[in-house]
Scaffold this motif. Sequence first.
Motif, PDB file in Angstrom:
ATOM      1  N   GLU A   1       1.288  12.782  -4.658  1.00  0.00           N
ATOM      2  CA  GLU A   1       2.538  12.119  -4.931  1.00  0.00           C
ATOM      3  C   GLU A   1       2.280  10.679  -5.336  1.00  0.00           C
ATOM      4  O   GLU A   1       1.359  10.040  -4.848  1.00  0.00           O
ATOM      5  CB  GLU A   1       3.436  12.148  -3.695  1.00  0.00           C
ATOM      6  CG  GLU A   1       3.976  13.521  -3.407  1.00  0.00           C
ATOM      7  CD  GLU A   1       5.030  13.482  -2.325  1.00  0.00           C
ATOM      8  OE1 GLU A   1       5.832  12.544  -2.295  1.00  0.00           O
ATOM      9  OE2 GLU A   1       5.027  14.412  -1.509  1.00  0.00           O
ATOM     10  N   ASN A   2       3.154  10.151  -6.189  1.00  0.00           N
ATOM     11  CA  ASN A   2       3.064   8.755  -6.594  1.00  0.00           C
ATOM     12  C   ASN A   2       4.060   7.920  -5.814  1.00  0.00           C
ATOM     13  O   ASN A   2       5.213   8.304  -5.685  1.00  0.00           O
ATOM     14  CB  ASN A   2       3.359   8.612  -8.089  1.00  0.00           C
ATOM     15  CG  ASN A   2       2.262   9.229  -8.929  1.00  0.00           C
ATOM     16  OD1 ASN A   2       1.118   9.311  -8.482  1.00  0.00           O
ATOM     17  ND2 ASN A   2       2.599   9.658 -10.135  1.00  0.00           N
ATOM     18  N   TYR A   3       3.588   6.792  -5.313  1.00  0.00           N
ATOM     19  CA  TYR A   3       4.452   5.875  -4.596  1.00  0.00           C
ATOM     20  C   TYR A   3       4.568   4.591  -5.403  1.00  0.00           C
ATOM     21  O   TYR A   3       3.630   4.177  -6.075  1.00  0.00           O
ATOM     22  CB  TYR A   3       3.902   5.564  -3.200  1.00  0.00           C
ATOM     23  CG  TYR A   3       3.931   6.767  -2.292  1.00  0.00           C
ATOM     24  CD1 TYR A   3       5.093   7.098  -1.605  1.00  0.00           C
ATOM     25  CD2 TYR A   3       2.819   7.578  -2.130  1.00  0.00           C
ATOM     26  CE1 TYR A   3       5.139   8.211  -0.783  1.00  0.00           C
ATOM     27  CE2 TYR A   3       2.856   8.689  -1.311  1.00  0.00           C
ATOM     28  CZ  TYR A   3       4.013   8.998  -0.640  1.00  0.00           C
ATOM     29  OH  TYR A   3       4.056  10.089   0.172  1.00  0.00           O
ATOM     30  N   TYR A   4       5.711   3.973  -5.302  1.00  0.00           N
ATOM     31  CA  TYR A   4       5.970   2.736  -6.026  1.00  0.00           C
ATOM     32  C   TYR A   4       6.406   1.683  -5.024  1.00  0.00           C
ATOM     33  O   TYR A   4       7.373   1.887  -4.289  1.00  0.00           O
ATOM     34  CB  TYR A   4       7.070   2.966  -7.072  1.00  0.00           C
ATOM     35  CG  TYR A   4       7.421   1.738  -7.853  1.00  0.00           C
ATOM     36  CD1 TYR A   4       6.667   1.367  -8.964  1.00  0.00           C
ATOM     37  CD2 TYR A   4       8.501   0.942  -7.489  1.00  0.00           C
ATOM     38  CE1 TYR A   4       6.979   0.235  -9.683  1.00  0.00           C
ATOM     39  CE2 TYR A   4       8.824  -0.196  -8.201  1.00  0.00           C
ATOM     40  CZ  TYR A   4       8.056  -0.546  -9.300  1.00  0.00           C
ATOM     41  OH  TYR A   4       8.363  -1.668 -10.013  1.00  0.00           O
ATOM     42  N   ASP A   5       5.687   0.591  -4.957  1.00  0.00           N
ATOM     43  CA  ASP A   5       6.019  -0.487  -4.030  1.00  0.00           C
ATOM     44  C   ASP A   5       7.038  -1.403  -4.690  1.00  0.00           C
ATOM     45  O   ASP A   5       6.704  -2.152  -5.603  1.00  0.00           O
ATOM     46  CB  ASP A   5       4.754  -1.263  -3.662  1.00  0.00           C
ATOM     47  CG  ASP A   5       5.012  -2.416  -2.706  1.00  0.00           C
ATOM     48  OD1 ASP A   5       6.171  -2.584  -2.270  1.00  0.00           O
ATOM     49  OD2 ASP A   5       4.054  -3.138  -2.396  1.00  0.00           O
ATOM     50  N   ARG A   6       8.277  -1.338  -4.252  1.00  0.00           N
ATOM     51  CA  ARG A   6       9.337  -2.142  -4.861  1.00  0.00           C
ATOM     52  C   ARG A   6       9.090  -3.634  -4.694  1.00  0.00           C
ATOM     53  O   ARG A   6       9.648  -4.439  -5.415  1.00  0.00           O
ATOM     54  CB  ARG A   6      10.712  -1.739  -4.310  1.00  0.00           C
ATOM     55  CG  ARG A   6      10.986  -2.212  -2.901  1.00  0.00           C
ATOM     56  CD  ARG A   6      12.317  -1.770  -2.346  1.00  0.00           C
ATOM     57  NE  ARG A   6      13.394  -2.553  -2.921  1.00  0.00           N
ATOM     58  CZ  ARG A   6      14.629  -2.108  -3.091  1.00  0.00           C
ATOM     59  NH1 ARG A   6      14.937  -0.883  -2.740  1.00  0.00           N
ATOM     60  NH2 ARG A   6      15.539  -2.874  -3.601  1.00  0.00           N
ATOM     61  N   ARG A   8       5.984  -5.117  -4.838  1.00  0.00           N
ATOM     62  CA  ARG A   8       4.657  -5.527  -5.302  1.00  0.00           C
ATOM     63  C   ARG A   8       4.743  -6.830  -6.105  1.00  0.00           C
ATOM     64  O   ARG A   8       5.734  -7.092  -6.780  1.00  0.00           O
ATOM     65  CB  ARG A   8       3.995  -4.418  -6.105  1.00  0.00           C
ATOM     66  CG  ARG A   8       4.457  -4.308  -7.529  1.00  0.00           C
ATOM     67  CD  ARG A   8       3.663  -3.205  -8.265  1.00  0.00           C
ATOM     68  NE  ARG A   8       4.002  -3.200  -9.659  1.00  0.00           N
ATOM     69  CZ  ARG A   8       5.136  -2.742 -10.167  1.00  0.00           C
ATOM     70  NH1 ARG A   8       6.057  -2.240  -9.367  1.00  0.00           N
ATOM     71  NH2 ARG A   8       5.358  -2.780 -11.466  1.00  0.00           N
TER      72      ARG A   8
END
Length: 179
Positions: A1-6, A8
């Motif tokens: 799964e891909n995670y996105y750090d809002r 970052r």
Amino acid sequence: ENYYDRFRGRIMFPIASANGKVVAFSGRIFPEPTNGVEVAKYINSPETSLYSKSKILFGYDKAKHAIMRANACIVVEGQMDLCMAHQAGTTHTVAVSGTALTEEHLKLVKRFTETLILSFDADTAGIMASKRSVTTAFNEGMDVLAVTLESGKDPADIIKEDSEKWKHAVAHAKPFVEF
């Protein structure tokens, strides 16, 4: 799964309730983008049952005793403004975190003082925010003063240049009607 750090690429600020419990976070872009891309300067945690921007003042948990001692509360716009203000010794400062000053915010302040000192950014958005905030504060029966800043500068800019200039501006805040 891909995670996105809002958050970052941002400096993180914990947002605490009136009793000092962390209930959310705010992230300020760092460094400022130089490629001309428009990005939000601040991103906050989403609103939850614990966190509502209209009910929490950033830094209130740290400032409330100083507000009582000074019998005044300085209100700034952002977290950097607040951090710089506290470092400069004006620890009776809170921040609205990118929202209008609300009745709920003023109820928190009125626990310790009836005097509000507004120091929003000296740009069009800051002046409009001041006007909205002062109406709300007048409706709550508060005394409202305004700090005059150099055009285009915010409290953090002024303090970074010369903290004594900031303290002088706060000490010479004018009644909002004169401002």
